[in-house]
Write a protein that holds these residues in place. Structure first.
Motif, PDB file in Angstrom:
ATOM      1  N   ASN A 181       0.761  -1.226  -0.227  1.00 47.61           N
ATOM      2  CA  ASN A 181       0.000  -0.023  -0.051  1.00 47.61           C
ATOM      3  C   ASN A 181       0.662   1.342   0.042  1.00 47.61           C
ATOM      4  O   ASN A 181       0.569   2.206  -0.691  1.00 47.61           O
ATOM      5  N   SER A 182       1.751   1.155   0.908  1.00 47.44           N
ATOM      6  CA  SER A 182       2.686   2.465   0.838  1.00 47.44           C
ATOM      7  C   SER A 182       3.277   2.805  -0.471  1.00 47.44           C
ATOM      8  O   SER A 182       3.572   3.797  -0.956  1.00 47.44           O
ATOM      9  N   ASP A 183       3.899   1.620  -1.113  1.00 46.86           N
ATOM     10  CA  ASP A 183       4.694   1.828  -2.354  1.00 46.86           C
ATOM     11  C   ASP A 183       3.737   2.256  -3.410  1.00 46.86           C
ATOM     12  O   ASP A 183       3.980   3.306  -4.126  1.00 46.86           O
ATOM     13  N   LEU A 184       2.551   1.677  -3.634  1.00 48.23           N
ATOM     14  CA  LEU A 184       1.494   2.207  -4.488  1.00 48.23           C
ATOM     15  C   LEU A 184       0.959   3.797  -4.317  1.00 48.23           C
ATOM     16  O   LEU A 184       0.734   4.411  -5.180  1.00 48.23           O
ATOM     17  N   THR A 185       0.848   4.073  -3.018  1.00 51.05           N
ATOM     18  CA  THR A 185       0.414   5.317  -2.517  1.00 51.05           C
ATOM     19  C   THR A 185       1.614   6.392  -2.887  1.00 51.05           C
ATOM     20  O   THR A 185       1.485   7.511  -3.398  1.00 51.05           O
ATOM     21  N   ASN A 203      -7.666  -0.323  -4.281  1.00 46.68           N
ATOM     22  CA  ASN A 203      -8.100  -1.600  -4.429  1.00 46.68           C
ATOM     23  C   ASN A 203      -8.388  -2.005  -5.686  1.00 46.68           C
ATOM     24  O   ASN A 203      -8.329  -3.263  -5.951  1.00 46.68           O
ATOM     25  N   ASN A 204      -8.404  -1.224  -6.486  1.00 47.37           N
ATOM     26  CA  ASN A 204      -8.743  -1.717  -8.191  1.00 47.37           C
ATOM     27  C   ASN A 204      -7.384  -2.225  -8.601  1.00 47.37           C
ATOM     28  O   ASN A 204      -7.502  -3.244  -9.284  1.00 47.37           O
ATOM     29  N   ILE A 205      -6.239  -1.731  -8.209  1.00 51.01           N
ATOM     30  CA  ILE A 205      -5.169  -2.286  -8.519  1.00 51.01           C
ATOM     31  C   ILE A 205      -4.979  -3.799  -8.130  1.00 51.01           C
ATOM     32  O   ILE A 205      -4.597  -4.727  -8.792  1.00 51.01           O
ATOM     33  N   TYR A 206      -5.094  -3.967  -6.839  1.00 53.18           N
ATOM     34  CA  TYR A 206      -5.280  -5.070  -6.046  1.00 53.18           C
ATOM     35  C   TYR A 206      -6.298  -6.418  -6.965  1.00 53.18           C
ATOM     36  O   TYR A 206      -5.762  -7.397  -7.112  1.00 53.18           O
ATOM     37  N   GLN A 207      -7.207  -5.599  -7.158  1.00 54.10           N
ATOM     38  CA  GLN A 207      -8.313  -6.605  -7.817  1.00 54.10           C
ATOM     39  C   GLN A 207      -7.886  -6.972  -9.047  1.00 54.10           C
ATOM     40  O   GLN A 207      -8.056  -8.319  -9.552  1.00 54.10           O
ATOM     41  N   GLU A 208      -7.117  -6.436  -9.760  1.00 55.67           N
ATOM     42  CA  GLU A 208      -6.541  -6.597 -11.015  1.00 55.67           C
ATOM     43  C   GLU A 208      -5.349  -7.554 -10.920  1.00 55.67           C
ATOM     44  O   GLU A 208      -5.010  -8.570 -11.817  1.00 55.67           O
ATOM     45  N   ALA A 209      -4.465  -7.205 -10.179  1.00 56.55           N
ATOM     46  CA  ALA A 209      -3.050  -7.872 -10.274  1.00 56.55           C
ATOM     47  C   ALA A 209      -2.759  -8.782  -9.123  1.00 56.55           C
ATOM     48  O   ALA A 209      -1.850  -9.496  -9.086  1.00 56.55           O
ATOM     49  N   ASP A 210      -3.333  -8.615  -7.680  1.00 62.11           N
ATOM     50  CA  ASP A 210      -2.943  -9.391  -6.720  1.00 62.11           C
ATOM     51  C   ASP A 210      -3.597 -10.814  -6.751  1.00 62.11           C
ATOM     52  O   ASP A 210      -4.631 -11.026  -6.246  1.00 62.11           O
ATOM     53  N   ASP A 231      -2.630 -13.572  -5.389  1.00 60.47           N
ATOM     54  CA  ASP A 231      -2.797 -14.545  -4.080  1.00 60.47           C
ATOM     55  C   ASP A 231      -3.500 -13.775  -3.041  1.00 60.47           C
ATOM     56  O   ASP A 231      -3.565 -14.123  -1.760  1.00 60.47           O
ATOM     57  N   ASP A 232      -4.213 -12.658  -3.299  1.00 61.40           N
ATOM     58  CA  ASP A 232      -4.972 -11.839  -2.275  1.00 61.40           C
ATOM     59  C   ASP A 232      -4.006 -11.640  -0.800  1.00 61.40           C
ATOM     60  O   ASP A 232      -4.873 -11.750   0.077  1.00 61.40           O
ATOM     61  N   ASP A 233      -2.768 -11.093  -1.169  1.00 57.89           N
ATOM     62  CA  ASP A 233      -2.060 -10.714   0.185  1.00 57.89           C
ATOM     63  C   ASP A 233      -1.910  -9.433   0.272  1.00 57.89           C
ATOM     64  O   ASP A 233      -1.321  -8.710   1.173  1.00 57.89           O
ATOM     65  N   ASP A 234      -2.642  -8.413  -0.477  1.00 51.56           N
ATOM     66  CA  ASP A 234      -2.830  -7.074  -0.588  1.00 51.56           C
ATOM     67  C   ASP A 234      -1.105  -6.610  -0.385  1.00 51.56           C
ATOM     68  O   ASP A 234      -0.804  -5.656  -0.212  1.00 51.56           O
ATOM     69  N   MET A 235      -0.569  -6.991  -1.615  1.00 56.48           N
ATOM     70  CA  MET A 235       0.715  -6.700  -2.001  1.00 56.48           C
ATOM     71  C   MET A 235       1.125  -7.414  -3.271  1.00 56.48           C
ATOM     72  O   MET A 235       0.565  -8.377  -3.524  1.00 56.48           O
ATOM     73  N   LEU A 236       1.816  -6.761  -4.080  1.00 52.82           N
ATOM     74  CA  LEU A 236       2.073  -7.213  -5.413  1.00 52.82           C
ATOM     75  C   LEU A 236       3.741  -7.898  -5.397  1.00 52.82           C
ATOM     76  O   LEU A 236       4.583  -7.080  -5.069  1.00 52.82           O
ATOM     77  N   SER A 237       3.923  -8.990  -5.693  1.00 50.23           N
ATOM     78  CA  SER A 237       5.316  -9.778  -5.775  1.00 50.23           C
ATOM     79  C   SER A 237       5.736  -9.435  -7.138  1.00 50.23           C
ATOM     80  O   SER A 237       4.915  -8.636  -7.837  1.00 50.23           O
TER      81      SER A 237
END
Length: 108
Positions: A40-44, A71-78, A80-86
């Motif tokens: 979240n902090s990186d995306l912000t 949230n839209n970024i996570y819906q599209e890209a996350d 494994d649903d861990d609220d961060m992007l590997s």
């Protein structure tokens, strides 16, 4: 930073740089806290910099809009649903953007 480091960095923005190198470099640019994930902090931080929110509070997105965008970024890209992007998730999203290679460059 040495001159060789500078040349390596700039070579990533060449038209001839492989997509895999460009994706890895983009991920490292967006990973502000260097924890190998986009949180979240990186995306912000990315969104604030893209919208001018860091320097001019008038341009900063409202909190609700920021949360909705993340949230839209996570819906599209996350995946494994861990609220961060590997890196793998980031790479997967970039693979869906055919113009990434041509837009992630510097032309002189």
């Amino acid at each position: 930073m040495t001159f060789e480091d500078f040349l390596d960095m700039m070579s990533v923005f060449s038209d001839n740089a492989p997509k895999s190198v460009k994706v890895e470099y983009a991920f490292r640019i967006y990973d502000f806290d260097n924890d190998d994930t986009l949180s979240n902090s990186d995306l912000t931080e990315v969104i604030n910099r893209l919208t001018g929110g860091n320097d001019d509070e008038r341009l900063k997105l409202p909190k609700e809009d920021m949360e909705m965008l993340i949230n839209n970024i996570y819906q599209e890209a996350d995946l494994d649903d861990d609220d961060m992007l590997s890196f793998a998730e980031f790479e997967h999203v970039i693979s869906k953007a055919p113009d990434f290679v041509t837009s992630f460059r510097i032309r002189l």
